[in-house]
Write a protein that holds these residues in place. Structure first.
Motif, short mmCIF file in Angstrom:
data_model
loop_
_atom_site.label_atom_id
_atom_site.label_comp_id
_atom_site.label_asym_id
_atom_site.label_seq_id
_atom_site.Cartn_x
_atom_site.Cartn_y
_atom_site.Cartn_z
N SER B 25 0.96 -1.00 0.33
CA SER B 25 -0.11 0.42 0.25
C SER B 25 0.84 0.93 0.17
O SER B 25 2.28 1.34 1.18
CB SER B 25 -1.14 -0.22 1.70
N PRO B 26 0.46 1.50 -0.95
CA PRO B 26 1.26 3.40 -0.93
C PRO B 26 1.30 3.72 0.85
O PRO B 26 0.21 3.84 0.78
CB PRO B 26 0.74 4.61 -1.41
N TYR B 27 2.33 4.76 0.67
CA TYR B 27 2.75 5.12 1.87
C TYR B 27 1.41 6.27 3.14
O TYR B 27 1.42 7.29 2.39
CB TYR B 27 3.66 5.73 3.04
N ARG B 28 0.77 5.92 4.18
CA ARG B 28 -0.39 6.38 4.54
C ARG B 28 0.42 6.82 6.26
O ARG B 28 0.30 5.51 6.85
CB ARG B 28 -1.63 6.84 4.80
N SER B 29 -0.22 7.24 6.91
CA SER B 29 -0.44 7.25 8.77
C SER B 29 -0.80 6.13 9.26
O SER B 29 -0.19 6.28 10.03
CB SER B 29 0.19 8.62 9.37
N GLY B 30 -2.00 6.45 9.21
CA GLY B 30 -2.43 5.26 9.75
C GLY B 30 -2.45 3.70 9.15
O GLY B 30 -2.10 2.89 10.89
N ASP B 31 -1.98 3.28 8.48
CA ASP B 31 -0.93 2.05 8.64
C ASP B 31 0.40 2.52 8.67
O ASP B 31 0.47 1.28 9.95
CB ASP B 31 -0.54 1.76 7.03
N GLU B 32 0.94 2.75 9.30
CA GLU B 32 2.88 2.90 10.10
C GLU B 32 1.75 3.16 11.37
O GLU B 32 2.27 2.49 12.56
CB GLU B 32 2.84 4.70 10.07
N LEU B 33 0.20 3.86 11.66
CA LEU B 33 -0.48 3.98 13.18
C LEU B 33 -0.74 2.11 13.58
O LEU B 33 -0.04 1.76 14.66
CB LEU B 33 -1.13 4.58 13.40
N ALA B 34 -0.98 1.76 12.48
CA ALA B 34 -1.38 0.27 12.97
C ALA B 34 -0.31 -0.92 13.02
O ALA B 34 -0.91 -1.51 13.24
CB ALA B 34 -2.73 -0.35 12.05
N THR B 35 0.75 -0.54 12.31
CA THR B 35 2.40 -0.61 12.41
C THR B 35 2.34 -2.41 11.08
O THR B 35 2.24 -3.34 11.14
CB THR B 35 3.00 -1.67 13.15
N CYS B 37 2.84 -0.90 7.71
CA CYS B 37 2.95 -0.81 7.05
C CYS B 37 4.27 -1.32 5.72
O CYS B 37 5.05 -1.61 7.23
CB CYS B 37 3.09 0.40 6.20
N ALA B 38 4.71 -1.41 5.16
CA ALA B 38 6.66 -1.42 4.94
C ALA B 38 7.49 -0.72 5.48
O ALA B 38 7.01 0.35 5.89
CB ALA B 38 6.69 -1.26 2.89
N GLU B 39 8.32 -1.61 5.61
CA GLU B 39 9.76 -1.03 6.46
C GLU B 39 10.52 -0.09 5.59
O GLU B 39 11.26 0.44 6.70
CB GLU B 39 10.43 -2.04 7.47
N SER B 40 10.20 -0.09 4.39
CA SER B 40 11.60 0.42 3.98
C SER B 40 10.77 1.25 2.34
O SER B 40 10.06 0.10 2.03
CB SER B 40 12.57 0.02 3.83
N TYR B 41 11.01 2.26 1.53
CA TYR B 41 10.48 2.18 0.33
C TYR B 41 10.79 1.35 -0.63
O TYR B 41 9.77 0.38 -1.26
CB TYR B 41 11.50 3.18 -0.87
N GLN B 42 12.32 -0.02 -0.24
CA GLN B 42 12.28 -0.87 -0.68
C GLN B 42 11.25 -2.27 -0.72
O GLN B 42 11.22 -2.76 -2.20
CB GLN B 42 14.05 -0.93 -0.82
N GLU B 43 11.09 -2.23 0.38
CA GLU B 43 10.14 -3.39 0.87
C GLU B 43 8.55 -2.96 0.46
O GLU B 43 8.25 -3.86 -0.37
CB GLU B 43 10.04 -3.58 2.69
#
Lengths: 249, 459
Positions: B25-35, B37-43
């Motif tokens: 999924s393209p980066y967004r703050s909600g997916d980071e909050l939910a832990t 999302c991808a951990e790097s651009y490459q991933e």
């Protein structure tokens, strides 16, 4: 030119009925510059409200009249930047705050005052509302817990506080997301049998409490009504409808 | 099933489809909050490369939330149309993206295939698409719905007139409605968010708009956006309910947090249909959605917020809605942090909804704690106009004085119609012409003080 166009707007007369941005007129099809800049200024004020801080000293001084202990609490979000990005932290009390809760006995209601997204709203409205609400609560012999002032708090922190103080009901008064015409809107959320992990369907909300919105008299009446119903029916939330104004059939 | 991909000497493993979707999924703050999302651009890109090779058939066998645990998963699987799926059944997610963009895939074929597409397939393919791909494909989708007018025709574009007032004051609401109608707003619906959800207050507002509508014979529909239980109660008492509203989410648990389930929506749907108030169609439901609601209710099961959102569309399409509105920037910066994320999410939602056959509109909006402003909304509005969005909101001066957020204004709709040549719903346009609000070309006219709408006291 925009002034001229604005003056001919036939909707001018309707502006008396609402604070909504009606009857602005047009330049071509677009918004006249004066209104465009007014909007920008309001947005700037709202942005400033988001970053305002709870006036804990001033609030505590005002709350003295109620002769209740006052607890100064803080969520796990240490600052505003963290608060905005990590709502989970704003819902939990930090360790030092949790420790403060352990000294109190069972009570009926805990009133919690939190900054939320506009400390300005709370700084301005809390005394006016509580001066009407607290006497009502005392008049029906409800036992009040210490007043809790919470920094960097979100609504669900009231579950932790209510549960920690063994209160039957928690009432949190909290700054709402600032809008353009209102950066000082306060919300009230009440939860019967508060316990960590509850979600929105367990609560009743009364929003837009401020002199130019839902004024203190109506707000206090409404909150008091819902609290009494919650105690009568031993629940809050979606099953506790606001039937204060009943259908006429 | 685990998915693997090697880049140079680095091996990436994604434990299941749910994880692969989240990481892609393209980066967004909600997916980071939910832990999740991808951990790097490459991933993130590796996840997209890996996802591109997953056959669409896998989505029918690997549920991202277990069938036994979630009634929306059951709805998705049980209602899947395998005949409609035939056209794409041999494709991978990557192949699906190319199929969607190909010239041979036209409005007719997309419509025919829609019941064979699951929300997860739509979400997956969107993650491989750039913004322009999302716009290009959405524009090819046509979803037309009817109640008292026709919404979603090519070259047309509608607005929900949203005349909210912080205390539900009748005169205040009426003033905003008049301003809106005189600006040509309101062909999707005249829809009020009530400040109070009491049956009496909602009834009061329903009667007011209904009086106005009948008095001026306006070919549109009204809605008071109360909780579905309130609307159901009122519909059963024969109140003038045109549309039944509800906010919905993409997991059973999210909907529980809203105090609803599929059976309750069905009951309210049937009760509203039974009122039989539509004149040219019977699409009676109005749903609102928005990325982040499942995470907000702690009900996301480790699924990324865009996929959760797409699953909400499975709920919506079960009930043949007139309008589905993704309220994209309302939820706040912890889910969509800034203008870039809000714009991306809106285009994804509009695309996924249209692909699944829904009459998508977008509440182009932001709150004051998000890193966004009017310029971002201008960009998004223009993109959605190009993408063929069915409707947006119309709010006096963009400023909702009840819900405390900024959405699109009456002026914004005028701008969009002008620059893109978009018309109102045809029945509504005829009415506007008759009222002297627009000219024969559909261009707005300045009305005088003597106009009927200003002279009459319907409130």
């Amino acid at each position: 030119m925009s002034e001229e166009l604005e003056n001919i707007s036939p909707l001018k007369a309707l502006q008396a009925f609402t604070a909504a941005r009606i009857g602005m007129g047009h330049v071509g099809l677009s918004v006249p510059l004066k209104h465009s800049l007014e909007f920008k200024l309001a947005h700037a004020n709202a942005r400033d409200a988001v970053y305002s801080e709870l006036n804990t000293e001033g609030l505590a001084a005002g709350l003295k009249q109620f002769n209740l202990p006052i607890l100064h609490l803080h969520s796990e979000a240490e600052n505003r930047a963290k608060y905005l990005q990590r709502p989970d932290l704003g819902r939990k009390l930090n360790k030092a705050s949790l420790d403060q809760l352990t000294f109190y006995n069972d009570t009926d209601i805990v009133i919690i005052i939190a900054d939320g997204l506009s400390a300005t709203a709370v700084n301005q409205n809390i005394n006016g509302l509580l001066a009407l609400l607290i006497p009502k609560l005392l008049s029906v012999k409800l036992k009040l817990a210490p007043l809790c002032l919470v920094q960097q708090g979100r609504v669900a922190i009231s579950d932790y506080i209510g549960y920690g103080l063994r209160a039957k009901l928690s009432l949190i008064l909290i700054g709402e997301r600032p809008g353009l015409s209102a950066a000082d809107s306060m919300g009230a959320y009440l939860t019967y049998s508060p316990v960590p992990g509850l979600t929105d369907e367990s609560r009743n909300c009364i929003s837009n409490i401020r002199p130019a919105g839902l004024n203190y008299y109506f707000a206090a009446d409404k909150i008091f009504y819902l609290i009494q119903e919650a105690f009568k029916r031993k629940l809050s939330g979606i099953n506790l409808k606001d039937n204060a104004g009943l259908l006429d059939h | 099933m685990a998915y693997k991909h090697t880049i140079g000497s680095k091996v990436y493993q994604f434990n299941d489809l749910k994880t692969l979707l989240a990481k892609a999924s393209p980066y967004r703050s909600g997916d980071e909050l939910a832990t999740v999302c991808a951990e790097s651009y490459q991933e993130r890109v590796v996840a997209q490369i890996t996802l591109a090779d997953v056959p669409l058939k896998v989505f029918l066998n690997e549920a991202i939330i277990p069938y036994e645990k979630d009634e929306i998963t059951r709805l998705i699987i049980d209602d899947h149309d395998s005949e409609a799926f035939q056209a794409i059944s041999s494709l991978t997610v990557g192949g699906f993206r190319d199929w969607l963009l190909s010239n041979e895939t036209d409005t007719f074929l997309l419509k025919k295939t829609a019941p064979g597409i699951t929300p997860e397939m739509a979400a997956a393919v969107s993650k491989l698409m750039r913004n322009q791909d999302l716009i290009a494909v959405a524009k090819k989708c046509g979803v037309i719905t009817r109640f008292r007018n026709t919404i979603g025709l090519k070259g047309h574009f509608s607005t929900r007139l949203q005349p909210n007032h912080p205390t539900d004051d009748r005169k205040g609401i009426a003033a905003s409605i008049i301003d809106g109608l005189l600006s040509g707003s309101g062909d999707a619906v005249i829809g009020i968010n009530p400040a109070t959800d009491s049956p009496a207050a909602v009834m009061n507002l329903l009667r007011m708009i209904d009086t106005l509508r009948q008095q001026f014979d306006i070919p549109t529909q009204s809605c008071v956006l109360s909780h579905i239980t309130t609307t159901l109660e009122l519909a059963n008492k024969n109140a003038p309910v045109d549309l039944c509203f509800q906010s919905i989410g993409g997991t059973e648990q999210t909907n529980r947090s809203f105090g609803i389930n599929l059976a309750l929506i069905e009951e309210a749907y049937q009760a509203t249909l039974a009122l039989n108030r539509g004149t040219i169609g019977n699409n009676v439901m109005y749903f609102e959605t928005g990325q982040g609601s499942s995470l907000s209710a702690n009900a996301h099961h480790g699924v990324d917020q865009q996929t959760c959102e797409a699953r909400a569309y499975a709920v919506a399409r079960k009930f043949n809605p007139l309008l589905v509105n993704t309220v994209v920037g309302f939820i706040g910066p912890e889910y969509l942090y800034d203008g870039k994320q809000i714009i991306r999410a809106a285009l994804e939602d509009h695309f996924c909804g249209k692909l699944l056959g829904l009459p998508m509109g977008v509440d182009v909006c932001y709150t004051n704690h998000a890193e966004a402003d009017q310029d971002d909304m201008d960009n998004l509005l223009t993109l959605l106009g190009v993408a063929g969005c069915n409707f947006v909101m119309g709010i006096p001066g963009s400023d909702d004085i009840m819900l405390n957020y900024q959405s699109t204004s009456f002026h914004d709709a005028l701008y969009l119609r002008k620059v893109l040549g978009l018309k109102h719903a045809p029945e509504f346009e005829q009415w506007l012409q008759k009222q002297g609000i627009v000219d024969d070309n559909g261009d707005i006219l300045q009305v005088g003080l003597g106009h009927k709408l200003l002279a009459d006291k319907f409130y």
